[in-house]
Enzyme design. Sequence first.
Site, PDB file in Angstrom:
ATOM      1  N   GLU A  75       0.816  -1.207   0.000  1.00 23.35           N
ATOM      2  CA  GLU A  75       0.000   0.000   0.000  1.00 23.35           C
ATOM      3  C   GLU A  75       0.852   1.261   0.000  1.00 23.35           C
ATOM      4  O   GLU A  75       0.579   2.205  -0.741  1.00 23.35           O
ATOM      5  CB  GLU A  75      -0.934   0.012   1.218  1.00 23.35           C
ATOM      6  CG  GLU A  75      -2.013  -1.056   1.184  1.00 23.35           C
ATOM      7  CD  GLU A  75      -2.916  -0.993   2.393  1.00 23.35           C
ATOM      8  OE1 GLU A  75      -2.481  -0.428   3.430  1.00 23.35           O
ATOM      9  OE2 GLU A  75      -4.040  -1.500   2.335  1.00 23.35           O
ATOM     10  N   GLU A 315      -3.529  16.397  40.011  1.00 26.27           N
ATOM     11  CA  GLU A 315      -4.410  17.533  40.286  1.00 26.27           C
ATOM     12  C   GLU A 315      -3.740  18.879  40.042  1.00 26.27           C
ATOM     13  O   GLU A 315      -4.378  19.805  39.548  1.00 26.27           O
ATOM     14  CB  GLU A 315      -4.894  17.487  41.745  1.00 26.27           C
ATOM     15  CG  GLU A 315      -5.952  16.456  42.016  1.00 26.27           C
ATOM     16  CD  GLU A 315      -6.475  16.537  43.433  1.00 26.27           C
ATOM     17  OE1 GLU A 315      -7.596  16.056  43.675  1.00 26.27           O
ATOM     18  OE2 GLU A 315      -5.773  17.088  44.307  1.00 26.27           O
TER      19      GLU A 315
END
Length: 575
Positions: A75, A315
């Site tokens: 491909e 956090e």
Amino acid sequence: MSPEEKATGRVSREILAKIPSGIQGLDEITHGGLPKGRTVLVAGGPGSGKTLLAMEFLVRGVTDYGEPGIFVAFEETAQELSSNVASLGFRVEELVQDGKLLLDHVHLESSEIEETGEYDLEGLFVRLGYAIDSIGAKRVVLDTLETLFAGFSNEDILRAELRRLFRWLKARDVTAIMTAERGNETLTRYGMEEYVSDCVITLDHRIHNQISTRRLRVLKYRGSLHGTNEYPFLIEENGISILPITSMNLDHAVSTDRISTGIDRLDNMLGGAGMFRGSSVLLSGTAGTGKTTFAAFFADGACRRGERVLYLPFEEAPQQITRNMRSVGLDLALWVEQGLLQFHAVRPAVYGLEMHLASIHKLVEDFQPSLVVIDPATNLISVGTFSESEAMLARLIDWLKSRQISAVFTSLTAGGAPLEQSQVGVSSVMDTWLLLTTIESSGERNRNIQIVKSRGMAHSNQIREFLIDDRGIHLCDVYVGPMGVLTGAARFAQEAKEESERILREQEIKHHHCQLERKRTALEAQIAALRAQFETEESEIELAIAQTQHLKTALANDRDEMTRLRHGGAVSDNK
């Protein structure tokens, strides 16, 4: 069968020859690598990483094991392949120029192919055989099978030619990887490649709750044991990294070396020497109890020993953590500049749990820290169920222990939940559990720390109040008042009251001492006066006695003299 085999009834097993793939983690899953001289099928959907895995198999073979390889693409062109894998750090063009790698693009157009009973792959065999001989290839990749057989509907021809292709590759003694796309209801589009392949690897790129995760599974491996679970893997700048963490056993070595937590009085609570190297520590508590501050002191203590620390905040940004820790006397930026501390901050929702696991694995492999801090581990629940996050963290803890890497996990306890309950459910596999709490009394909140458990050492059972100021964390001495343990202002008030009472008692005792001293002085004065009076009277009495004695003596002498005189007078009268 040999005589020994007949006698024991056991047939000796032949060990299947394997070659290492060079792909991180894959050789561990396959117990040594891919089957030598056989064909491996790599199947997956679009974007799952089939071509990249096949290309890394070839590149690692050349660079790490000196085995030339051939990549036959149906491909993409050679230029497109080189450009696509350049982002992984693979310098394919250089390997091609050195004659170690050959890229061959075979253009196939289904509209130009006419299917007949005489059709075969003879032309491909000739072309591929010439390429193998030209560089002495030991590894071959065919990408992809669908394009090679596109436009043909005769299943008998497909099956026959596919088998012939596999036999031909085996006869050339090359280890081959063939890529194939996933079918709708079958593993591959034609549903037959997996049956003739000696080893089948499936790749999956799935989306769950808008979070993508790449997974690999060895579906089939003839003649060899292998890991059968699904394993997360990463595609990054250094290639593919697979994390076979689920294969870890509980047979890792342990260390008796003790290391400081970075807080002297906490070390004293932990048997006087801190925690064991390679152990896991859980810092749990409600919001505002100081979990991140404690974790930062753990990291600072390791850096002061010259050890590396990997800090994974979920956090806060690293800059925010660095700024906040300056307020408690820690300069984490110094350790970052010296290369001893590395932050890797990312929101939990960026990856799935397994991808987080694979990412942490890669970070640890690259940085080689002695301590890992995860702050907070409870945030991982947002990207998976409780059981999934628990399993992920348990596997991470086991893996870190196997490498004798110490780990600190912070866990947020929701308000109203039992304090001695970890939100992430891994407290049972932790070696040390530090529980941080707050006590509200007299209009204030005071922080306390206690050791719920610490395996392998005698540790304190006290609940200690601690203070956080610009000089760090200070664990206070335990203070027990009339109503139990007192903290904060209540403790200071009770201490002031007891201090005042102590001063009053001391003053009263001093007053009594003064009174006693005055009485002693008065008594001694009286005794002295009486002694002086006695001595005077004694002198007078002794004088009187002496005078009386003298008088007695004088009277006796006078009487004797008178007797003598009287006797003399009598003599004269007789004459």
